[in-house]
Design a protein around this motif. Structure first.
Motif: not given
Length: 313
Positions: A192-199, A219-228
């Protein structure tokens, strides 16, 4: 022109019918029983796993000849363009248009337009469609299946939400995410985090299992995203959020007892104004006991496996 100036075309499997329609209601306030939805609201097609195309309507006509006349009046300057037909499948009561007929109409309207055609690398793409006897012409926007790119990640669990379901649930939770603070307090490996961050969501995650959250961050970093992402139980969350997304734990490693589920819901009531719950169990009584009201719901099916998606306020 009608205020319904956007036409959305959908494609979904019959198992996804209920889920797709809940996402429609979240975006637009109503749903469609067909693969066509008219709205005055603008939504990026790539947000939805089911939305395939959008036509930003510039002209509407009652005949093909009148549509060509209107398209010919469009001032495009020096930009290159191409025109595509959207009648590649049945649209409401209108049957699919055969390829040879689509190509004929694309050439016919393109030759009447002011501009330089470029079929390979156009600067503008226009589309047209005949739906229930009415002709429409406008800017064409095609969806990109972003969620498919997220299927291959460093860490996956068989019981996690699929990337498609995770993306849909995020849309249901925050159809207009600008200025909305979101939390996934039982985030697991972070689909959910990855999909939400991508949007572009403002979202944070946490999970009671520290071994899981380390994989989540990877997993989050793998797609170039970041969050707490914090390893903590929901009871330790002190901040409040506009909406929480909770996929109730159910596998043999993180099975939540009825008491655990009730506590998760009570804590969710404390930290969020709105909660979207994904559950394999019927927990309506728990939702009510926690102080929520179920305002919408659907079933998300995968073969014989069924999840419930509950929108609670």
């Amino acid at each position: 022109m009608s205020p319904q100036k956007f036409i959305y075309l959908y494609a979904r499997h019959r198992d996804d019918e209920d889920l797709c329609r809940l996402e429609m209601r979240s975006f637009f306030g109503f749903d469609s029983l067909t693969n066509v939805l008219f709205s005055s609201l603008q939504v990026e097609p790539s947000r939805s796993p089911f939305m395939k195309e959008r036509l930003d309507v510039l002209f509407k006509a009652e005949s093909w000849d009148k549509l060509i006349q209107q398209a010919a009046s469009l001032e495009m300057g020096e930009e290159t363009f191409k025109v595509v037909s959207l009648n590649t499948r049945p649209l409401n009561s209108t049957p699919k248009m055969e390829l040879v007929d689509r190509r004929k109409l694309e050439r016919e309207i393109g030759l009447q337009m002011n501009g330089e055609p470029d079929l390979n690398h156009p600067e503008d793409v226009f589309g047209f469609a005949v739906i229930d006897g009415h002709w429409y012409f406008g800017k064409y926007v095609e969806s990109e299946s972003v969620w498919r790119h997220h299927q291959n990640k460093p860490h996956s669990y068989s019981t996690a939400l699929s990337t498609r379901l995770a993306r849909t649930v995020a849309n249901i939770a925050a159809p207009n995410p600008e200025g909305v603070k979101v939390i996934d307090p039982c985030c697991g490996i972070g689909n959910v985090l990855v999909e939400a961050l991508s949007m572009g969501f403002d979202i944070v995650g946490s999970d009671i299992n520290p071994l899981v959250t380390s994989h989540t961050s990877e997993n989050i970093a793998y797609f170039g995203y970041a969050c707490e992402v914090k390893p903590r139980p929901i009871a330790d969350i002190t901040k409040t959020y506009d909406v929480a997304i909770i996929d109730m734990p159910y596998n043999i490693f993180s099975k939540a007892s009825p008491g655990d589920q009730q506590d998760i819901l009570v804590q969710a009531r404390r930290i969020a104004k709105k909660v979207v719950v994904v559950t394999i169990d019927t927990i309506d009584d728990m939702i009510e006991k926690a102080g929520f009201t179920i305002v919408d719901r659907c079933e998300a099916k995968k073969s014989v496996f069924v999840r419930q998606v509950l929108v609670c306020e």
